[in-house]
Scaffold this motif. Sequence first.
Motif, PDB file in Angstrom:
ATOM      1  N   TYR A  56       6.672  15.575 -75.239  1.00 18.85           N
ATOM      2  CA  TYR A  56       5.617  15.194 -74.300  1.00 18.85           C
ATOM      3  C   TYR A  56       4.823  16.391 -73.760  1.00 18.85           C
ATOM      4  CZ  TYR A  56       7.582  10.486 -74.194  1.00 18.85           C
ATOM      5  OH  TYR A  56       8.008   9.228 -74.540  1.00 18.85           O
ATOM      6  N   PHE A  62      19.941  10.053 -68.288  1.00 17.71           N
ATOM      7  CA  PHE A  62      21.203   9.423 -67.907  1.00 17.71           C
ATOM      8  C   PHE A  62      21.780   8.759 -69.144  1.00 17.71           C
ATOM      9  CE2 PHE A  62      18.335   9.312 -64.291  1.00 17.71           C
ATOM     10  CZ  PHE A  62      19.111   9.786 -63.238  1.00 17.71           C
ATOM     11  N   ALA A  63      23.029   9.116 -69.483  1.00 19.81           N
ATOM     12  CA  ALA A  63      23.714   8.446 -70.589  1.00 19.81           C
ATOM     13  C   ALA A  63      24.640   7.397 -69.990  1.00 19.81           C
ATOM     14  CB  ALA A  63      24.502   9.446 -71.414  1.00 19.81           C
ATOM     15  N   LYS A  94      18.841   6.685 -70.651  1.00 19.53           N
ATOM     16  CA  LYS A  94      17.617   6.456 -69.870  1.00 19.53           C
ATOM     17  C   LYS A  94      16.964   7.796 -69.576  1.00 19.53           C
ATOM     18  CE  LYS A  94      15.402   4.616 -65.916  1.00 19.53           C
ATOM     19  NZ  LYS A  94      14.871   3.327 -65.515  1.00 19.53           N
ATOM     20  N   SER A 131      13.754   9.670 -67.459  1.00 20.34           N
ATOM     21  CA  SER A 131      12.700   9.519 -66.447  1.00 20.34           C
ATOM     22  C   SER A 131      11.985  10.853 -66.267  1.00 20.34           C
ATOM     23  CB  SER A 131      13.289   9.148 -65.078  1.00 20.34           C
ATOM     24  OG  SER A 131      14.057   7.994 -65.146  1.00 20.34           O
ATOM     25  N   PHE A 132      10.663  10.795 -66.091  1.00 20.14           N
ATOM     26  CA  PHE A 132       9.946  11.977 -65.594  1.00 20.14           C
ATOM     27  C   PHE A 132       8.753  11.531 -64.777  1.00 20.14           C
ATOM     28  CE2 PHE A 132       8.636  11.486 -70.086  1.00 20.14           C
ATOM     29  CZ  PHE A 132       7.259  11.389 -69.970  1.00 20.14           C
ATOM     30  N   GLN A 138       4.655   4.566 -72.695  1.00 16.72           N
ATOM     31  CA  GLN A 138       4.891   6.003 -72.814  1.00 16.72           C
ATOM     32  C   GLN A 138       6.120   6.342 -73.673  1.00 16.72           C
ATOM     33  OE1 GLN A 138       2.316   7.937 -71.561  1.00 16.72           O
ATOM     34  NE2 GLN A 138       1.483   5.898 -71.166  1.00 16.72           N
TER      35      GLN A 138
END
Lengths: 80, 463
Positions: free
Chosen positions: A26, A36-37, A45, A47-48, A67
């Motif tokens: 990205y 997160f596993a 998961k 996130s940013f 995205q």
Amino acid sequence: MFENSNMFNKCLEQSILSAENVAGIYGIAPEKISTFAIPLISTIKISFPRAVSQGDLGDPDNHGGQQYAPLLDLEVIDGS
Amino acid sequence: MSGLRVKAIAGNGVLGSGFRESSLSRGMTLGPDFIGCDAGSTDPGPYYLGAGRTAFPKVAVKRDLSLLMKAARSNNIPLIIGSAGTAGGRPHVESLKEITLEIASENKMSFKLALIDAEQDKSTLTELWNRGKITPISDPGLDYEAIQASERIVGMMGADPFVYALDQKADIIIAGRSSDCAIYAALPIMRGIDPAVAWHAAKILECGAAAAETRSSPDCLFAELEKTAFEVEPLSEEMICTPQSVAAHSLYENANPFELIEPDGVLNIADSQYQAVSSRRVRVTNSSFKPKTVKNAKLEGAVFLGYQSIIIGGIRDPMIIDQIDDWAGRLKKRLKSRVHDVYGKDSPAYHFNIAIYGKDAVMGDLEPIKKITSHEIGLVLEITSDTQEISNTIISLARHQALHLPIPEWSGLITGVACRHSPPFLERGKVYKFSGDSLMETANPLDFFPCRFLNIIDGTEIN
């Protein structure tokens, strides 16, 4: 979400979705990425934070719904 | 199972998105203690909060609400609705109240209606800001300047205002902006269910059948709460809940999937256990909940940005596509010069955005693929300014400049954009942005989320 724990574990072992790899895809700093596993559901998961706030001028994706698409090109090696 | 038990039906994930009548009927045979439904979200963006409008069409909301009201009233159980009218401000609660009264009148219904206000006055917020009771949680958050600049600000209520309304024997509750989970956590907590169970069950209920393995369409979800565990199943016979589908739902809408922050405390589901008790019902145990020492409410505000006009078009000429970034840059320059020609030294301020579909319109700077491989690209030209008149004028100037913008490869007058419509531009009206998020301390939440009651007898309001 992976279909089974085997592929989930391989993805983790091969660091396919590590913060560094995802950041590279990205074009953002790895520190901005949380991963997160969750073995219970064979899920990783990611996130940013948004570059532009939801719905502000220039926000391309109100729901952030598309995205994930570049991650679909990643391959997990299924060798044993 | 014996002892304390509370049964809940979730209508769906958002009032107006629909559910099967047969699913609700099936749920009613299971002896529910209440029906809940979320009626709002920030998903559709800042416009609805700013403009005081609602995202779901009235007829769709009325259809769902009418079925839920009839089911709740005929079984004499509470109907609890949160985040009324998409954004949960005063006009949104008012709009849902009107629909409720219309249904009541058409069906000669009798009930006590509670209306809970979530809109926060700027003067109160300014005073709280000055006393250090508001803390930004985004960058920038809803700070002093943003409070002043916001068109409307709502606070997100936790369980207390719902508990109060239920204590006062409300039959139907229509609340402004609420935590989705608070809608479903309040009644179970009142009845003595462990808060960890109540909040975790609420988290699964709040999106209706979204916790099912494959949600073919929006629908109802059923949960049965005991003191220290809960079970959940979809009410459509065609859907099933599995331990994976219920656990996966916790990933949804949370950056951190293990800790869910609520106005009343923090739900931790890292050690939760999910067990199949039938082919379509799942039992959840071992969640924990840590109450906050001082309760707080997330604040959401919307700031007016201006009036917008847009043009939708496309380009097929491969030579223009090859130089599209340069083309867009030249268009911006030429528009600036043209606006100056037309308006002179009093040129109005405007924001010009060019979205190029087929290149990076969906991802912007995050797009890893830099080279265009498509034979055609789509364009959205967007002008935002202080008045609709100025935006209409400037988008018209932009259209003409874009249409005939020269490229070195062609001589003579070219027409380089295919416009979709006549008239070519669309007035988008007022546009808004979210003003950043903050937390407001709410030592006594009822001070911030006041409740009023209406008595409806045979469809008529009685004072």
